[in-house]
Design an enzyme around this catalytic site. Structure first.
Site, PDB file in Angstrom:
ATOM      1  N   ASP A  12      23.414  35.975  28.883  1.00  0.00           N
ATOM      2  CA  ASP A  12      23.174  37.435  28.628  1.00  0.00           C
ATOM      3  C   ASP A  12      23.174  37.449  27.086  1.00  0.00           C
ATOM      4  O   ASP A  12      23.487  38.691  26.587  1.00  0.00           O
ATOM      5  CB  ASP A  12      24.213  38.193  29.334  1.00  0.00           C
ATOM      6  N   LYS A  15      18.370  36.476  24.777  1.00  0.00           N
ATOM      7  CA  LYS A  15      17.372  35.539  24.470  1.00  0.00           C
ATOM      8  C   LYS A  15      15.933  35.938  24.676  1.00  0.00           C
ATOM      9  O   LYS A  15      15.298  35.655  23.894  1.00  0.00           O
ATOM     10  CB  LYS A  15      17.658  33.939  25.419  1.00  0.00           C
ATOM     11  N   GLY A  39      17.926  36.237  33.587  1.00  0.00           N
ATOM     12  CA  GLY A  39      17.450  37.558  33.374  1.00  0.00           C
ATOM     13  C   GLY A  39      17.008  38.099  31.696  1.00  0.00           C
ATOM     14  O   GLY A  39      17.639  38.885  31.125  1.00  0.00           O
ATOM     15  N   HIS A  40      16.098  37.491  31.339  1.00  0.00           N
ATOM     16  CA  HIS A  40      15.804  37.480  29.898  1.00  0.00           C
ATOM     17  C   HIS A  40      14.938  39.107  29.959  1.00  0.00           C
ATOM     18  O   HIS A  40      13.927  39.210  30.209  1.00  0.00           O
ATOM     19  CB  HIS A  40      14.814  36.625  29.536  1.00  0.00           C
ATOM     20  N   THR A 128      24.778  33.498  41.995  1.00  0.00           N
ATOM     21  CA  THR A 128      23.905  34.734  41.959  1.00  0.00           C
ATOM     22  C   THR A 128      23.120  34.672  43.313  1.00  0.00           C
ATOM     23  O   THR A 128      22.341  35.700  43.711  1.00  0.00           O
ATOM     24  CB  THR A 128      22.674  34.816  41.006  1.00  0.00           C
ATOM     25  N   GLN A 221      20.359  31.053  31.141  1.00  0.00           N
ATOM     26  CA  GLN A 221      21.940  30.993  30.920  1.00  0.00           C
ATOM     27  C   GLN A 221      22.447  30.666  29.675  1.00  0.00           C
ATOM     28  O   GLN A 221      21.924  30.948  28.840  1.00  0.00           O
ATOM     29  CB  GLN A 221      22.410  29.796  32.146  1.00  0.00           C
ATOM     30  N   THR A 236      26.775  26.537  35.728  1.00  0.00           N
ATOM     31  CA  THR A 236      25.620  26.561  36.579  1.00  0.00           C
ATOM     32  C   THR A 236      25.063  25.128  37.261  1.00  0.00           C
ATOM     33  O   THR A 236      26.072  24.060  36.700  1.00  0.00           O
ATOM     34  CB  THR A 236      24.496  27.075  35.831  1.00  0.00           C
ATOM     35  N   THR A 298      21.880  40.555  38.512  1.00  0.00           N
ATOM     36  CA  THR A 298      22.612  40.786  39.452  1.00  0.00           C
ATOM     37  C   THR A 298      23.231  42.279  39.616  1.00  0.00           C
ATOM     38  O   THR A 298      23.991  42.808  40.452  1.00  0.00           O
ATOM     39  CB  THR A 298      23.902  40.180  39.243  1.00  0.00           C
ATOM     40  N   PRO A 301      28.906  44.251  36.844  1.00  0.00           N
ATOM     41  CA  PRO A 301      29.525  44.558  35.455  1.00  0.00           C
ATOM     42  C   PRO A 301      30.159  43.296  34.829  1.00  0.00           C
ATOM     43  O   PRO A 301      30.568  42.257  35.853  1.00  0.00           O
ATOM     44  CB  PRO A 301      30.721  45.560  35.706  1.00  0.00           C
ATOM     45  N   LYS A 328      23.560  42.261  19.329  1.00  0.00           N
ATOM     46  CA  LYS A 328      24.122  43.182  19.915  1.00  0.00           C
ATOM     47  C   LYS A 328      25.325  43.643  18.885  1.00  0.00           C
ATOM     48  O   LYS A 328      26.244  43.962  19.059  1.00  0.00           O
ATOM     49  CB  LYS A 328      24.723  43.210  21.191  1.00  0.00           C
ATOM     50  N   ASP A 330      25.294  46.109  17.032  1.00  0.00           N
ATOM     51  CA  ASP A 330      25.400  47.486  16.725  1.00  0.00           C
ATOM     52  C   ASP A 330      26.363  47.994  17.622  1.00  0.00           C
ATOM     53  O   ASP A 330      27.050  49.091  17.614  1.00  0.00           O
ATOM     54  CB  ASP A 330      24.129  48.145  16.754  1.00  0.00           C
ATOM     55  N   SER A 409      20.427  40.888  15.456  1.00  0.00           N
ATOM     56  CA  SER A 409      19.721  42.075  16.096  1.00  0.00           C
ATOM     57  C   SER A 409      20.555  43.180  16.133  1.00  0.00           C
ATOM     58  O   SER A 409      21.856  43.162  16.410  1.00  0.00           O
ATOM     59  CB  SER A 409      19.700  41.612  17.675  1.00  0.00           C
TER      60      SER A 409
END
Length: 421
Positions: A12, A15, A39-40, A128, A221, A236, A298, A301, A328, A330, A409
């Site tokens: 997460d 990527k 989950g890109h 998952t 991952q 994983t 998924t 949270p 992230k 910001d 970013s």
């Protein structure tokens, strides 16, 4: 040469956006491990798109995309993903290729995953439930079915043999989903898969490399979930560090070039497992709220905490990271103070090394505290506009990890990426 992009935490890290940005500089984007638990997330024309199996270069028309042999593929998920991209105007017929040595996830793999995880009770590892672990188990157990098998005349017999094995295994569990109802969709997806570009992945890729094509290997991952070096057993089923590129794509170590490592400006984790810097207070809740920290696939949270430089230095060492990417940033705009973990205190002893017994060790992180920058850095359009307090934070991270920070970013937009060098 093959440059590599990996996540340095528990996944997460952002990527998808970074690969999408870098893809314009590469001829081929290749996924080398993992499955549809990836989950890109990308934002295209303001619309959120989540890629699970398909490489994140598909939005670049000139870029070829390879799903390598180290990936495990759920044909149903792949079909849905391709059809979803077609609805956005993308035709992948000419730029998506699949290695015939990639293993398949069967409906019974998903059933085994769900039954096994349920039976663990409080010892759940946070799967998952997509059948990825059981598929990798069949791969290492030399029972698995590969994409190339669907082209064989006795494909159905091969499927039935593995299915029968799984039925016997499922007898040991009390609660098993009605997985037989999933098979109709599976076989329809197998027919769909046959119409795609199935190639001898390692020859295909090495031929392109020999012809001077630039390749970016995309991981799924995060490094702390590596089956060998992560927070075992809460990991994983594949090698998420750079070593996995060679086996997951069939390229020699001498072909590896730059290694881009992505980390959030803080830490998150989904599911169970050790998390030394996790925050169970209002600060953790604020991180979750500010960062919209819920799983792209998924929807669970995410657990949140301060950035862990001990773990980051460990994985930078394992993969030889040459270029650091901070995402992230910001999210931390409105925090009065920001902490970074620089050591662990374990049983009264302070260490900078990531411990073997990470699950049972009582770890107290040693923090260094920085003043917050109290500025909306998402509005910064150049590194020069960044506040000095934020620059000091970045400089410390660089020096601690002994890796240069190349990109920051500072928002979700595709263009919200600041280049430092």
């Amino acid at each position: 040469m093959v440059d590599v992009l990996i996540g340095l935490q528990w996944g997460d890290e952002g990527k998808g956006k970074i690969v999408d940005y870098l893809a314009a500089n590469y001829d081929i984007i290749a996924r080398f491990q993992g499955g549809p638990n990836a989950g890109h997330t990308l934002y295209v024309n303001g619309e959120k798109v989540v890629l699970r199996t398909i490489p994140s270069g598909v939005f670049q028309e000139q870029t070829l995309n390879l799903i390598g042999n180290g990936v495990v593929i759920d044909p149903v998920t792949l079909k849905e993903e391709i059809e979803g991209l077609k609805a956005l105007g993308l035709n992948l017929q000419n730029n998506l290729f699949i290695s015939h040595k990639a293993h398949l996830i069967l409906p019974s793999h998903r059933a085994l995953d769900a039954a096994s995880e349920h039976a663990k009770g409080k010892e759940k590892i946070g799967s998952t439930l997509k059948g990825i672990g059981p598929a990798y188990m069949d791969k290492t157990g030399r029972n698995g079915l590969r994409v190339g098998d669907i082209l064989a005349p006795n494909w159905q017999d091969r499927y039935e043999r593995l299915r029968a094995k799984h039925i016997e295994m499922l007898r040991m569990y009390n609660e098993v989903p009605e997985w037989e109802t999933w098979e109709a969709d599976f076989f329809a997806a197998i027919e769909y898969l046959r119409s795609l570009n199935i190639v001898n992945g390692e020859y295909w890729l090495n031929e392109h490399i020999a012809n001077g094509k630039k390749v970016l290997a995309e991981g799924a991952q995060g490094s702390m979930l590596d089956v060998d070096y992560g927070t075992y057993p809460f990991v994983t089923s594949s090698n998420t560090i750079v070593a996995g590129v060679c086996t997951g794509l069939g390229v020699a170590p001498s072909k590896i070039g730059e290694v881009y490592g992505i980390t959030k400006a803080y830490c998150t984790r989904v599911g169970g497992g050790p998390f030394p810097t996790e925050l169970h207070d209002e600060v953790g809740e604020k991180l979750r709220a500010q960062g919209h920290e819920f799983g792209a696939v998924t929807k669970r949270p995410r657990r949140c905490g301060w950035i862990d430089l001990v773990a980051l230095r460990y994985v930078c060492m394992l993969s030889g990271v040459t270029r650091l990417i901070l995402t992230k940033a910001d999210v931390l705009d409105n925090f009065e103070e920001i902490k970074v973990a620089t050591a662990y205190n374990i049983g009264g002893n302070e260490t900078n090394e990531f411990p073997f017994d990470i699950c049972d060790a009582e770890i107290n992180p040693v923090y260094k505290t920085f003043s917050g920058w109290d500025k909306n850095i998402s509005e910064c359009n150049s590194p020069e506009e960044l506040p000095e307090t934020f620059k000091n934070y970045c400089k410390f991270v660089e020096e601690f990890l002994q890796t240069r920070l190349q990109y920051i970013s500072n928002g979700t937009g595709r263009d919200q990426l600041l280049t430092l060098f």
